[in-house]
Design an enzyme around this catalytic site. Structure first.
Site, PDB file in Angstrom:
ATOM      1  N   ARG A   1       0.839  -1.204   0.000  1.00 45.49           N
ATOM      2  CA  ARG A   1       0.000   0.000   0.000  1.00 45.49           C
ATOM      3  C   ARG A   1       0.879   1.261   0.000  1.00 45.49           C
ATOM      4  NH1 ARG A   1      -5.738   0.169   0.427  1.00 45.49           N
ATOM      5  NH2 ARG A   1      -6.235   2.349   0.749  1.00 45.49           N
TER       6      ARG A   1
ATOM      7  N   ASN B   1     -11.147  16.703  -0.007  1.00 44.55           N
ATOM      8  CA  ASN B   1     -11.973  15.511  -0.201  1.00 44.55           C
ATOM      9  C   ASN B   1     -13.414  15.881   0.096  1.00 44.55           C
ATOM     10  OD1 ASN B   1     -12.837  12.912  -0.626  1.00 44.55           O
ATOM     11  ND2 ASN B   1     -11.869  12.037   1.194  1.00 44.55           N
TER      12      ASN B   1
ATOM     13  N   HIS C   1     -17.032  14.386   1.315  1.00 47.76           N
ATOM     14  CA  HIS C   1     -17.556  13.238   2.064  1.00 47.76           C
ATOM     15  C   HIS C   1     -19.072  13.377   2.193  1.00 47.76           C
ATOM     16  CE1 HIS C   1     -17.718   9.978   4.852  1.00 47.76           C
ATOM     17  NE2 HIS C   1     -18.244  10.747   5.788  1.00 47.76           N
TER      18      HIS C   1
ATOM     19  N   ASP D   1      -6.279  15.050   5.952  1.00 46.60           N
ATOM     20  CA  ASP D   1      -5.162  14.827   6.876  1.00 46.60           C
ATOM     21  C   ASP D   1      -4.957  13.320   7.028  1.00 46.60           C
ATOM     22  OD1 ASP D   1      -7.159  13.955   8.575  1.00 46.60           O
ATOM     23  OD2 ASP D   1      -6.906  15.543  10.059  1.00 46.60           O
TER      24      ASP D   1
ATOM     25  N   GLY E   1      -6.155  11.222   9.089  1.00 45.34           N
ATOM     26  CA  GLY E   1      -7.298  10.458   9.588  1.00 45.34           C
ATOM     27  C   GLY E   1      -8.283  10.093   8.485  1.00 45.34           C
TER      28      GLY E   1
ATOM     29  N   ASP F   1     -11.551  11.011   7.060  1.00 45.32           N
ATOM     30  CA  ASP F   1     -12.563  12.069   6.977  1.00 45.32           C
ATOM     31  C   ASP F   1     -12.523  12.999   8.192  1.00 45.32           C
ATOM     32  OD1 ASP F   1     -13.450  10.889   4.563  1.00 45.32           O
ATOM     33  OD2 ASP F   1     -14.725   9.510   5.657  1.00 45.32           O
TER      34      ASP F   1
HETATM   35  C1  GAR Z   1     -19.780  11.160  -3.482  1.00 48.75           C
HETATM   36  O1  GAR Z   1     -20.968  11.244  -2.745  1.00 48.75           O
HETATM   37  C2  GAR Z   1     -18.584  11.303  -2.571  1.00 48.75           C
HETATM   38  O2  GAR Z   1     -18.783  12.184  -1.502  1.00 48.75           O
HETATM   39  C3  GAR Z   1     -18.428   9.899  -2.065  1.00 48.75           C
HETATM   40  O3  GAR Z   1     -18.639   9.104  -3.189  1.00 48.75           O
HETATM   41  C4  GAR Z   1     -19.561   9.770  -4.059  1.00 48.75           C
HETATM   42  C5  GAR Z   1     -18.945   9.808  -5.437  1.00 48.75           C
HETATM   43  O4  GAR Z   1     -19.877  10.098  -6.414  1.00 48.75           O
HETATM   44  N1  GAR Z   1     -17.118   9.712  -1.501  1.00 48.75           N
HETATM   45  C6  GAR Z   1     -16.894   8.962  -0.435  1.00 48.75           C
HETATM   46  O5  GAR Z   1     -17.756   8.333   0.144  1.00 48.75           O
HETATM   47  C7  GAR Z   1     -15.446   8.915  -0.014  1.00 48.75           C
HETATM   48  N2  GAR Z   1     -15.314   8.352   1.291  1.00 48.75           N
HETATM   49  P1  GAR Z   1     -19.410  10.407  -7.911  1.00 48.75           P
HETATM   50  O6  GAR Z   1     -18.425   9.314  -8.336  1.00 48.75           O
HETATM   51  O7  GAR Z   1     -20.685  10.357  -8.721  1.00 48.75           O
HETATM   52  O8  GAR Z   1     -18.791  11.766  -7.927  1.00 48.75           O
END
Ligand code: GAR
Length: 215
Positions: free
Chosen positions: A74, A116, A118, A150, A152, A154
Site C-alpha cells: 500500500r 476531499n 464526504h 489529513d 485520519g 474524513d
Molecule cells: C460522493 O458522494 C462522494 O462524496 C463519495 O462518493 C460519491 C462519489 O460520487 N465519496 C466517499 O464516500 C469517499 N469516502 P461520484 O463518483 O458520482 O462523484
C-alpha cells in the site's frame, strides 16, 4: 459555440476518482468558464473501467490509473500515486469519490492542498458508507462535507458543509442521490473559491479570503 479555453493562469487541479464521476463532471462543466479559474490537468483513478474516466476522456483530459494490486505494498502504491500526481504539477488535488485513503508519501507532497468530499456532516459518519450509516442511525439531517485531507479518515479541517434532509421513505440510494445533488454545488463553489482566492489553515479552521468574484 465551442468551449472557451481556461485562462492560462487558471489553477491546475488534479482530480482523483473511483466511480461514477458526477462530482468530477460538475467540476469539468464549471471549468469550461474561464472565469471559474480551474484547469483540470489530469484525472487519476485507482481502478479501470469506471464512468468517471470516460467523462475525463470525453472532455479531453489526461487520465491515469494506478491500482493498489499492481504495487508491492500500500505504501508503494501511495508513493507512486504521489509521483504520478506530481508529474501533472497541480496546485490543488481534489478527491471526488476516490475510495482510497491517501498515505504519508502523498500527504508529504500534497498535504494542506488536497480536498476531499464526504457524503455526511463531519464529524458524523466517517468512512465508506456514510449515507447507509446516517440512515441506520435515524438522523433527520445529514449532508456533505468538503475538507482538507489529513492522516485520519474524513477528519481534516472543514472547508464547507451542506445540510440535506433525510426523508422517512429514503433508501440508501435515494438519500445518497439527494446528498450528491447538493454536494456537487458545494464542491464546485468551494473548489473555485480556493482556486481563485487561495486558503490557509489555522488549527482546525480553513480560512478563505472574502469572496472576490461570486460566480
Ligand atoms: C460522493 O458522494 C462522494 O462524496 C463519495 O462518493 C460519491 C462519489 O460520487 N465519496 C466517499 O464516500 C469517499 N469516502 P461520484 O463518483 O458520482 O462523484
Amino acid at each position: 459555440m465551442g468551449a472557451v479555453p481556461p485562462l492560462p493562469d487558471a489553477t491546475p487541479v488534479v482530480v482523483l476518482v473511483s466511480g461514477s464521476g458526477t462530482n468530477l463532471q460538475a467540476l469539468i462543466d464549471a471549468s469550461d468558464d474561464p472565469a471559474y479559474g480551474v484547469r483540470i490537468v489530469a484525472v487519476g483513478a485507482d481502478r479501470d473501467g469506471i464512468p468517471a474516466l470516460d467523462r475525463a476522456e470525453r472532455a479531453g483530459i489526461e487520465t491515469f490509473v494506478l491500482r493498489v494490486a499492481d504495487h508491492p505494498s500500500r505504501a508503494a502504491w501511495d508513493a507512486a500515486l504521489a509521483e504520478r500526481v506530481a508529474a501533472a504539477s497541480p496546485e490543488l488535488v481534489v478527491l471526488a469519490g476516490f475510495m482510497k485513503l491517501t498515505g504519508a508519501a502523498f500527504l508529504a507532497r500534497f498535504g494542506g492542498r488536497t480536498l476531499n468530499s464526504h457524503p455526511a456532516l463531519s464529524p458524523s459518519f466517517p468512512g465508506m458508507n456514510a449515507p447507509r450509516d446516517a440512515l441506520a442511525h435515524g438522523v433527520k439531517i445529514t449532508g456533505a462535507t468538503l475538507f482538507v485531507v489529513d492522516e485520519g479518515v474524513d477528519t481534516g479541517p472543514i472547508v464547507a458543509q451542506v445540510a440535506v434532509p433525510v426523508l422517512d421513505d429514503d433508501t440508501v440510494d435515494s438519500l445518497h442521490d439527494r446528498i450528491k445533488s447538493s454536494e456537487r454545488g458545494m464542491l464546485v463553489e468551494w473548489v473555485g473559491r480556493l482556486a481563485r482566492d487561495g486558503h490557509s489553515i489555522d488549527g482546525r479552521r480553513v480560512v478563505t479570503p472574502p469572496n472576490r468574484r461570486n460566480l
